[in-house]
Design a protein around this motif. Structure first.
Motif, PDB file in Angstrom:
ATOM      1  N   VAL A 279       0.831  -1.197   0.000  1.00 28.63           N
ATOM      2  CA  VAL A 279       0.000   0.000   0.000  1.00 28.63           C
ATOM      3  C   VAL A 279       0.869   1.252   0.000  1.00 28.63           C
ATOM      4  CG1 VAL A 279      -1.796   1.259   1.248  1.00 28.63           C
ATOM      5  CG2 VAL A 279      -1.840  -1.233   1.198  1.00 28.63           C
ATOM      6  N   PHE A 280       2.016   1.186   0.687  1.00 28.89           N
ATOM      7  CA  PHE A 280       2.901   2.342   0.764  1.00 28.89           C
ATOM      8  C   PHE A 280       3.563   2.669  -0.569  1.00 28.89           C
ATOM      9  CE2 PHE A 280       3.411   1.384   5.481  1.00 28.89           C
ATOM     10  CZ  PHE A 280       2.491   2.352   5.819  1.00 28.89           C
ATOM     11  N   SER A 281       3.478   1.756  -1.508  1.00 28.36           N
ATOM     12  CA  SER A 281       4.025   2.071  -2.830  1.00 28.36           C
ATOM     13  C   SER A 281       3.170   3.119  -3.542  1.00 28.36           C
ATOM     14  CB  SER A 281       4.103   0.796  -3.686  1.00 28.36           C
ATOM     15  OG  SER A 281       2.797   0.273  -3.941  1.00 28.36           O
ATOM     16  N   SER A 282       1.921   3.300  -3.076  1.00 28.57           N
ATOM     17  CA  SER A 282       1.030   4.289  -3.682  1.00 28.57           C
ATOM     18  C   SER A 282       0.555   5.363  -2.713  1.00 28.57           C
ATOM     19  CB  SER A 282      -0.207   3.587  -4.274  1.00 28.57           C
ATOM     20  OG  SER A 282       0.153   2.659  -5.273  1.00 28.57           O
ATOM     21  N   TYR A 283       0.546   5.056  -1.421  1.00 30.00           N
ATOM     22  CA  TYR A 283       0.006   5.990  -0.442  1.00 30.00           C
ATOM     23  C   TYR A 283       0.962   6.136   0.734  1.00 30.00           C
ATOM     24  CZ  TYR A 283      -4.189   5.106  -3.149  1.00 30.00           C
ATOM     25  OH  TYR A 283      -5.080   4.980  -4.174  1.00 30.00           O
ATOM     26  N   ASP A 284       0.921   7.292   1.372  1.00 32.50           N
ATOM     27  CA  ASP A 284       1.826   7.525   2.496  1.00 32.50           C
ATOM     28  C   ASP A 284       1.183   7.109   3.811  1.00 32.50           C
ATOM     29  OD1 ASP A 284       1.416  11.033   3.333  1.00 32.50           O
ATOM     30  OD2 ASP A 284      -0.048   9.566   2.711  1.00 32.50           O
ATOM     31  N   ALA A 285       1.964   7.219   4.901  1.00 28.90           N
ATOM     32  CA  ALA A 285       1.521   6.759   6.208  1.00 28.90           C
ATOM     33  C   ALA A 285       0.275   7.494   6.686  1.00 28.90           C
ATOM     34  CB  ALA A 285       2.648   6.933   7.226  1.00 28.90           C
ATOM     35  N   GLU A 286       0.216   8.797   6.447  1.00 25.35           N
ATOM     36  CA  GLU A 286      -0.920   9.566   6.949  1.00 25.35           C
ATOM     37  C   GLU A 286      -2.225   9.150   6.270  1.00 25.35           C
ATOM     38  OE1 GLU A 286      -0.602  13.711   7.411  1.00 25.35           O
ATOM     39  OE2 GLU A 286       1.228  13.622   8.596  1.00 25.35           O
ATOM     40  N   THR A 287      -2.154   8.773   5.021  1.00 28.98           N
ATOM     41  CA  THR A 287      -3.354   8.292   4.331  1.00 28.98           C
ATOM     42  C   THR A 287      -3.878   7.025   4.991  1.00 28.98           C
ATOM     43  OG1 THR A 287      -2.685   9.230   2.212  1.00 28.98           O
ATOM     44  CG2 THR A 287      -4.265   7.429   2.138  1.00 28.98           C
ATOM     45  N   ILE A 288      -2.963   6.093   5.305  1.00 28.43           N
ATOM     46  CA  ILE A 288      -3.378   4.842   5.935  1.00 28.43           C
ATOM     47  C   ILE A 288      -3.912   5.099   7.339  1.00 28.43           C
ATOM     48  CG2 ILE A 288      -2.621   2.535   6.606  1.00 28.43           C
ATOM     49  CD1 ILE A 288      -2.694   3.182   3.556  1.00 28.43           C
ATOM     50  N   ARG A 289      -3.252   5.985   8.088  1.00 24.12           N
ATOM     51  CA  ARG A 289      -3.744   6.314   9.433  1.00 24.12           C
ATOM     52  C   ARG A 289      -5.123   6.965   9.348  1.00 24.12           C
ATOM     53  NH1 ARG A 289       0.609   6.209  13.458  1.00 24.12           N
ATOM     54  NH2 ARG A 289      -0.778   7.319  14.878  1.00 24.12           N
ATOM     55  N   ALA A 290      -5.308   7.865   8.376  1.00 28.35           N
ATOM     56  CA  ALA A 290      -6.610   8.515   8.200  1.00 28.35           C
ATOM     57  C   ALA A 290      -7.690   7.483   7.884  1.00 28.35           C
ATOM     58  CB  ALA A 290      -6.530   9.567   7.104  1.00 28.35           C
ATOM     59  N   LEU A 291      -7.327   6.477   7.093  1.00 34.40           N
ATOM     60  CA  LEU A 291      -8.270   5.391   6.794  1.00 34.40           C
ATOM     61  C   LEU A 291      -8.678   4.668   8.074  1.00 34.40           C
ATOM     62  CD1 LEU A 291      -9.684   3.324   4.865  1.00 34.40           C
ATOM     63  CD2 LEU A 291      -7.506   2.083   4.854  1.00 34.40           C
ATOM     64  N   TYR A 292      -7.706   4.335   8.905  1.00 31.94           N
ATOM     65  CA  TYR A 292      -7.987   3.597  10.132  1.00 31.94           C
ATOM     66  C   TYR A 292      -8.881   4.389  11.093  1.00 31.94           C
ATOM     67  CZ  TYR A 292      -4.249   0.275   8.890  1.00 31.94           C
ATOM     68  OH  TYR A 292      -3.458  -0.668   8.277  1.00 31.94           O
ATOM     69  N   ILE A 293      -8.599   5.672  11.276  1.00 33.09           N
ATOM     70  CA  ILE A 293      -9.298   6.426  12.322  1.00 33.09           C
ATOM     71  C   ILE A 293     -10.702   6.855  11.924  1.00 33.09           C
ATOM     72  CG2 ILE A 293      -7.127   7.278  13.271  1.00 33.09           C
ATOM     73  CD1 ILE A 293      -7.634   9.942  12.056  1.00 33.09           C
ATOM     74  N   THR A 294     -11.086   6.633  10.670  1.00 34.39           N
ATOM     75  CA  THR A 294     -12.472   6.933  10.284  1.00 34.39           C
ATOM     76  C   THR A 294     -13.455   5.952  10.916  1.00 34.39           C
ATOM     77  OG1 THR A 294     -12.199   5.614   8.265  1.00 34.39           O
ATOM     78  CG2 THR A 294     -11.822   7.997   8.085  1.00 34.39           C
ATOM     79  N   SER A 295     -12.920   4.856  11.444  1.00 34.69           N
ATOM     80  CA  SER A 295     -13.761   3.875  12.132  1.00 34.69           C
ATOM     81  C   SER A 295     -13.288   3.772  13.577  1.00 34.69           C
ATOM     82  CB  SER A 295     -13.641   2.511  11.442  1.00 34.69           C
ATOM     83  OG  SER A 295     -14.378   1.521  12.120  1.00 34.69           O
ATOM     84  N   HIS A 296     -14.219   3.623  14.522  1.00 34.77           N
ATOM     85  CA  HIS A 296     -13.839   3.456  15.923  1.00 34.77           C
ATOM     86  C   HIS A 296     -12.990   2.197  16.071  1.00 34.77           C
ATOM     87  CE1 HIS A 296     -14.238   2.691  20.259  1.00 34.77           C
ATOM     88  NE2 HIS A 296     -14.462   4.000  20.355  1.00 34.77           N
ATOM     89  N   TYR A 297     -12.004   2.253  16.949  1.00 36.52           N
ATOM     90  CA  TYR A 297     -11.031   1.162  17.022  1.00 36.52           C
ATOM     91  C   TYR A 297     -11.677  -0.185  17.350  1.00 36.52           C
ATOM     92  CZ  TYR A 297     -11.080   0.938  22.176  1.00 36.52           C
ATOM     93  OH  TYR A 297     -11.459   0.766  23.486  1.00 36.52           O
ATOM     94  N   ARG A 298     -12.839  -0.190  18.017  1.00 44.86           N
ATOM     95  CA  ARG A 298     -13.490  -1.461  18.356  1.00 44.86           C
ATOM     96  C   ARG A 298     -14.379  -1.991  17.237  1.00 44.86           C
ATOM     97  NH1 ARG A 298     -17.193  -1.106  22.114  1.00 44.86           N
ATOM     98  NH2 ARG A 298     -17.098   1.087  22.727  1.00 44.86           N
TER      99      ARG A 298
END
Length: 473
Positions: A279-298
């Motif tokens: 995934v990092f070959s196309s997107y940076d770390a902040e994009t992936i983190r932003a993807l994760y935090i759009t949903s509650h961790y549980r």
């Protein structure tokens, strides 16, 4: 006060650390037989954000994350590729650290490997035998006896299902089917260590109990991991530690929701995982983190390219609002004091409520909207609020790019897109002329052409600002 959900009690509880101002945390780490996938990223980014917020609230944190470097899966993979287990695990530990660095996950205070804590594991097994919670079977393995405890199933709420099935059958020299291995007898050629019960290696569940006891003693604040670890791993851990120390060693159990791909849990064992580095070959770390935090961790999180692009768009909105503001301007201004205090309070309240990142993220967007309104009227006020936005974003591991970073990223994007700044300016002038002549089709075509080159336009009053987009692809 920070309130978090306890899987054991099914309620939200105040963090209330055992030692004043010190939060002790143990997170089950990676089994090192393959590269990390997006599911790993989801779990460890979630706990990274949790730990960041706890520290921002003034607590010290002692964070332990283990590495399972000896396990059935490790042995199988080592045999398959024709290398020793220790070399296989060592190579994947190096790669794991690379992946976690890419996604901006902070290192724990200690990261012990199973193979480096064998003596402590043996001592722990010995305690369970001495207290008659474990027995030696005919194969020379040490087995935990479920019949010795009345509390098995408290964490997973699965006792009625699993304890009453095949209870009279003898599986693999166990007294009951749900008894589990503490010390395993090795097969020929497998790694092994001497013990009072003969050569062998630790079972999966005992290693975490022994390691967290070694580094955090018999009582600590938070034990975490993925939702899939609740049963049997964490259930068995809870049973072992309760037996050893006559009570639960953990105040709060926390678990992250699974990552779903094509309606199935993403995992290495199901062979449906997407590697983080792919995934990092196309997107940076902040994009992936932003993807994760759009949903509650549980909550479960479904992965799709559409959601990644939505995360890209979200980050672009935030960075666009920061553009043209003065970096690190954070002086006290009465004009923005009220809104800053309100936004910080709302953000902290969201995070204090079981780390509600979707709500906290939405507050950042409200702030960006206010910045966009202010920066064309009073750049100092806008910059003051923008500094606050960066500060709150950093708690989520976002908005870390400074002006120099953005200039470098912009140059990189332009080089990759094979377009020069002069060419961009000429196209903008042509588009503005088309707009003034109400040639909307031509204007839209020019905008689309620039978007294809990762250039995003923002029309402001009588001016047009352009920006090399982060990860528009």
């Amino acid at each position: 006060m920070i309130c978090l959900y306890n899987t054991l009690t099914k309620t939200k509880e105040l963090i209330n650390p055992i030692k004043p101002n010190l939060v002790t945390i143990y997170i089950c780490g990676v089994t090192t037989y393959d590269l990390c996938h997006l599911g790993h990223g989801r779990t460890f980014v979630a706990f990274d954000i949790i730990i960041r917020h706890i520290r921002h609230c003034g607590y010290k944190v002692r964070y332990i994350r283990n590495i399972t470097d000896i396990d059935d899966k490790v042995i199988y993979k080592a045999v398959k590729v024709g290398v020793q287990c220790k070399f296989l695990s060592k190579s994947f530990i190096v790669e794991m650290h690379k992946d976690f660095k890419l996604v901006n996950v902070a290192q724990p205070n200690h990261e012990p490997c199973t193979t480096k804590t064998i003596r402590h594991i043996i001592d722990y097994v010995y305690m369970l035998i001495k207290k008659r919670y474990a027995y030696l079977n005919t194969n020379g393995e040490v087995i935990y006896s479920i019949k010795t405890t009345n509390s098995y199933g408290l964490l997973s709420r699965q006792a009625a299902i699993y304890l009453n099935v095949n209870k009279l059958k003898n599986f693999n020299n166990k007294r009951t089917s749900n008894d589990f291995v503490l010390w395993k007898r090795p097969k020929p050629g497998e790694p092994s260590w001497d013990s009072p019960w003969g050569i062998g290696r630790p079972g999966w569940h005992i290693e975490c109990s022994a390691i967290n006891h070694k580094y955090l003693a018999s009582h600590f604040d938070i034990h975490g991991g993925g939702l899939d670890l609740i049963f049997p791993h964490h259930e068995n851990e809870l049973t072992q530690t309760t037996s050893c120390f006559d009570g639960s060693c953990v105040r709060i159990w926390m678990h992250t929701g699974i990552l779903i791909l094509n309606k199935e849990k993403m995992s290495k064992s199901l062979e449906n995982s997407i590697k983080l580095r792919d995934v990092f070959s196309s997107y940076d770390a902040e994009t992936i983190r932003a993807l994760y935090i759009t949903s509650h961790y549980r909550s479960p999180l479904s992965f799709s390219l559409k959601k990644v692009k939505e995360a890209v768009t979200s980050l672009k909105r935030l960075y666009t609002s920061l553009r043209t503001t003065r970096f690190r301007l954070n002086v006290a201004l009465k004009e923005t004091k009220g809104i800053k205090e309100e936004m910080v309070e709302r953000f902290i309240n969201a995070m204090n409520d079981d780390f509600n990142t979707p709500k906290a993220f939405s507050i950042l967007f409200y702030m960006s909207k206010r910045i966009n309104y202010l920066k064309h009227r009073n750049l100092i006020l806008a910059s003051n609020l923008a500094s606050n936005l960066r500060s709150l974003g950093s708690r989520l591991g976002l908005l870390s790019y400074g002006s120099i970073d953005l200039m470098y990223i912009q140059e990189t994007i332009l080089t990759k897109a094979k377009i020069r700044i002069d060419d961009i300016e000429k196209l903008i002038k042509k588009r503005n002329l088309a707009r003034s002549n109400k040639q909307w089709h031509l204007s839209d075509n020019i905008r689309a052409k620039l978007i294809d080159k990762s250039i995003v336009l923002e029309d402001v009053k009588d001016n047009t600002i352009w920006n090399a987009s982060l990860n528009l692809q």
